[in-house]
Design a protein around this motif. Structure first.
Motif, PDB file in Angstrom:
ATOM      1  N   SER A 214      65.474  38.634  -6.129  1.00  0.00           N
ATOM      2  CA  SER A 214      64.439  38.297  -5.142  1.00  0.00           C
ATOM      3  C   SER A 214      63.803  39.498  -4.474  1.00  0.00           C
ATOM      4  O   SER A 214      62.834  39.350  -3.728  1.00  0.00           O
ATOM      5  CB  SER A 214      65.013  37.355  -4.081  1.00  0.00           C
ATOM      6  OG  SER A 214      66.104  37.948  -3.398  1.00  0.00           O
TER       7      SER A 214
ATOM      8  N   SER B  36      58.903  30.982  -4.236  1.00  0.00           N
ATOM      9  CA  SER B  36      58.954  29.647  -4.831  1.00  0.00           C
ATOM     10  C   SER B  36      59.954  29.681  -5.978  1.00  0.00           C
ATOM     11  O   SER B  36      60.235  30.748  -6.556  1.00  0.00           O
ATOM     12  CB  SER B  36      57.571  29.245  -5.356  1.00  0.00           C
ATOM     13  OG  SER B  36      57.210  30.045  -6.481  1.00  0.00           O
ATOM     14  N   ARG B  37      60.497  28.541  -6.311  1.00  0.00           N
ATOM     15  CA  ARG B  37      61.476  28.472  -7.403  1.00  0.00           C
ATOM     16  C   ARG B  37      60.866  29.003  -8.704  1.00  0.00           C
ATOM     17  O   ARG B  37      61.519  29.749  -9.438  1.00  0.00           O
ATOM     18  CB  ARG B  37      61.926  27.012  -7.561  1.00  0.00           C
ATOM     19  CG  ARG B  37      63.139  26.794  -8.445  1.00  0.00           C
ATOM     20  CD  ARG B  37      64.405  27.310  -7.838  1.00  0.00           C
ATOM     21  NE  ARG B  37      64.787  26.670  -6.607  1.00  0.00           N
ATOM     22  CZ  ARG B  37      65.647  25.667  -6.527  1.00  0.00           C
ATOM     23  NH1 ARG B  37      66.181  25.153  -7.611  1.00  0.00           N
ATOM     24  NH2 ARG B  37      65.990  25.176  -5.340  1.00  0.00           N
ATOM     25  N   GLU B  38      59.638  28.632  -8.976  1.00  0.00           N
ATOM     26  CA  GLU B  38      58.975  29.072 -10.207  1.00  0.00           C
ATOM     27  C   GLU B  38      58.805  30.583 -10.244  1.00  0.00           C
ATOM     28  O   GLU B  38      59.078  31.233 -11.272  1.00  0.00           O
ATOM     29  CB  GLU B  38      57.605  28.401 -10.327  1.00  0.00           C
ATOM     30  CG  GLU B  38      56.835  28.791 -11.594  1.00  0.00           C
ATOM     31  CD  GLU B  38      55.456  28.139 -11.642  1.00  0.00           C
ATOM     32  OE1 GLU B  38      54.779  28.284 -12.682  1.00  0.00           O
ATOM     33  OE2 GLU B  38      55.052  27.491 -10.656  1.00  0.00           O
TER      34      GLU B  38
ATOM     35  N   PHE C 186      62.266  32.350 -10.673  1.00  0.00           N
ATOM     36  CA  PHE C 186      62.780  32.268 -12.033  1.00  0.00           C
ATOM     37  C   PHE C 186      62.006  33.193 -12.967  1.00  0.00           C
ATOM     38  O   PHE C 186      62.581  33.759 -13.905  1.00  0.00           O
ATOM     39  CB  PHE C 186      62.724  30.826 -12.529  1.00  0.00           C
ATOM     40  CG  PHE C 186      63.755  29.931 -11.895  1.00  0.00           C
ATOM     41  CD1 PHE C 186      64.700  30.432 -11.010  1.00  0.00           C
ATOM     42  CD2 PHE C 186      63.796  28.573 -12.191  1.00  0.00           C
ATOM     43  CE1 PHE C 186      65.652  29.611 -10.427  1.00  0.00           C
ATOM     44  CE2 PHE C 186      64.746  27.751 -11.619  1.00  0.00           C
ATOM     45  CZ  PHE C 186      65.669  28.265 -10.732  1.00  0.00           C
TER      46      PHE C 186
ATOM     47  N   ARG D  36      69.682  32.135 -13.628  1.00  0.00           N
ATOM     48  CA  ARG D  36      68.927  31.153 -12.847  1.00  0.00           C
ATOM     49  C   ARG D  36      69.868  30.136 -12.198  1.00  0.00           C
ATOM     50  O   ARG D  36      69.662  29.718 -11.054  1.00  0.00           O
ATOM     51  CB  ARG D  36      67.896  30.447 -13.739  1.00  0.00           C
ATOM     52  CG  ARG D  36      66.805  31.368 -14.272  1.00  0.00           C
ATOM     53  CD  ARG D  36      65.657  30.584 -14.877  1.00  0.00           C
ATOM     54  NE  ARG D  36      66.047  29.756 -16.004  1.00  0.00           N
ATOM     55  CZ  ARG D  36      66.035  30.145 -17.272  1.00  0.00           C
ATOM     56  NH1 ARG D  36      65.660  31.381 -17.590  1.00  0.00           N
ATOM     57  NH2 ARG D  36      66.394  29.309 -18.242  1.00  0.00           N
TER      58      ARG D  36
ATOM     59  N   LYS E 180      70.381  29.390  -8.170  1.00  0.00           N
ATOM     60  CA  LYS E 180      70.347  28.070  -7.537  1.00  0.00           C
ATOM     61  C   LYS E 180      71.548  27.891  -6.606  1.00  0.00           C
ATOM     62  O   LYS E 180      71.416  27.315  -5.512  1.00  0.00           O
ATOM     63  CB  LYS E 180      70.363  26.970  -8.609  1.00  0.00           C
ATOM     64  CG  LYS E 180      69.077  26.844  -9.406  1.00  0.00           C
ATOM     65  CD  LYS E 180      69.223  25.732 -10.441  1.00  0.00           C
ATOM     66  CE  LYS E 180      68.001  25.614 -11.333  1.00  0.00           C
ATOM     67  NZ  LYS E 180      68.178  24.565 -12.374  1.00  0.00           N
TER      68      LYS E 180
ATOM     69  N   LEU F  69      70.875  29.809  -3.474  1.00  0.00           N
ATOM     70  CA  LEU F  69      69.891  29.105  -2.647  1.00  0.00           C
ATOM     71  C   LEU F  69      70.531  27.923  -1.922  1.00  0.00           C
ATOM     72  O   LEU F  69      70.207  27.643  -0.754  1.00  0.00           O
ATOM     73  CB  LEU F  69      68.720  28.630  -3.506  1.00  0.00           C
ATOM     74  CG  LEU F  69      67.779  29.718  -4.019  1.00  0.00           C
ATOM     75  CD1 LEU F  69      66.827  29.147  -5.071  1.00  0.00           C
ATOM     76  CD2 LEU F  69      66.992  30.344  -2.874  1.00  0.00           C
TER      77      LEU F  69
END
Length: 303
Positions: A13, A197-199, A202, A263, A267, A270
């Motif tokens: 991130s 954002s998640r997209e 990733f 990924r 998750k 998060l």
């Protein structure tokens, strides 16, 4: 009051860059909270700060242990607090950077005092897993600590092994030693994370895995292949490449699986963060450093 600024969040991130900019702006040092960057010999797969980055800001807990050395969140709590005491002598702020949530919780909340596990007990617990797999671990934990068995993640072999180790070493159920009481710390804590954002996150992870492969991750994994049984190497990136070296996975599949498992790990990070209402989320579409410094200034001025 002394202030610990924690830059956390999922892998990939951008924590490291922000932490360095913050530490430079606040004229302080960085305490790493990464359970894998603490080991020597695996810099690519663990994305340790570069020599150039470490020249800009002093980092603690980076590449200071051999792969064979035992380490735990309890060890980290004790040693990180000691390092912070040293930083407080000359600085008002310290920056902690990492995504190992148990390490961060150890410093911010404290963890229960548990016995140090002997090599003999550790080997016994690992032998249960190597001989009988997850089912043997579950059966053993059900017998030793039925209360913890009911709440433990029964698919996480590391959690199962750890609980069994504690039971065997202490001679009492692990659950009887867990009080969950939060420890008071003599410093202010500010937590922040970059809110991709998640997209987008990733996509960053996929590109990061490609960059690691290009930087020589395969050669790095091969250099430690003979030590693949060590817990320090039981991590995403190495496990998949070890399987490739064993011939049970193609190179293409291994690389794809590294990205997928990274990924999945993100998750989990998060999810952990979502349970902490104290985390401040920064908008990645805007300059991060001014946002972070603004929050720090506002919170530091509060009574």
């Amino acid at each position: 009051m002394k202030t610990l600024i924690i830059v956390t969040g999922p892998t990939g991130s951008g924590k490291t860059d922000l932490a360095i900019e913050l530490a430079e702006s606040l004229d302080t040092e960085i305490v790493s909270a990464d359970s894998r960057q603490i080991f020597r010999g695996i810099p690519i797969g663990t994305a340790v700060p570069t020599q150039e980055q470490r020249a800009r800001v002093r980092h603690h807990f980076i590449e200071c242990l051999d792969l064979e050395q035992y380490y735990s969140a309890a060890c980290y709590e004790e040693e990180a607090l000691r390092v912070l005491d040293g930083i407080w002598e000359t600085h008002e702020y310290a920056v902690m950077c990492g995504g190992s949530m148990m390490y961060i919780d150890a410093v911010t909340n404290g963890i229960d005092q548990l016995p140090t596990i002997s090599d003999n007990i550790r080997n016994k617990a690992l032998k249960i897993y190597s001989d009988g797999g997850l089912e043997a671990l579950r059966d053993t934990l059900r017998t030793l600590d039925p209360a913890y068995f009911e709440q433990c993640d029964l698919n996480n072999h590391r959690r199962l092994v750890h609980a069994i180790e504690i039971c065997m070493q202490a001679g009492v159920p692990y659950s009887s030693l867990r009080n969950g009481h939060k420890k008071e710390r003599p410093f202010r804590i500010i937590k922040m994370a970059i809110n991709h954002s998640r997209e987008h996150l990733f996509d960053r992870i996929n590109r990061r895995v490609d960059a690691m492969i290009a930087a020589g991750l395969e050669d790095e994994a091969r250099s430690v292949y003979t030590k693949r049984h060590l817990n320090s190497l039981n991590t995403v990136g190495y496990k998949e490449l070890f399987a490739m070296f064993d011939g049970t996975m193609t190179r293409e599949t291994a690389i794809s699986r590294i990205a997928k498992n990274t990924r999945v790990y993100a998750k989990k990070q998060l999810l952990w963060l979502s349970k902490d209402p104290s985390v401040i989320y920064l908008d990645p579409s805007m300059p991060l450093l001014p946002q972070a410094l603004g929050y720090i200034s506002d919170l530091s001025n509060e009574k």
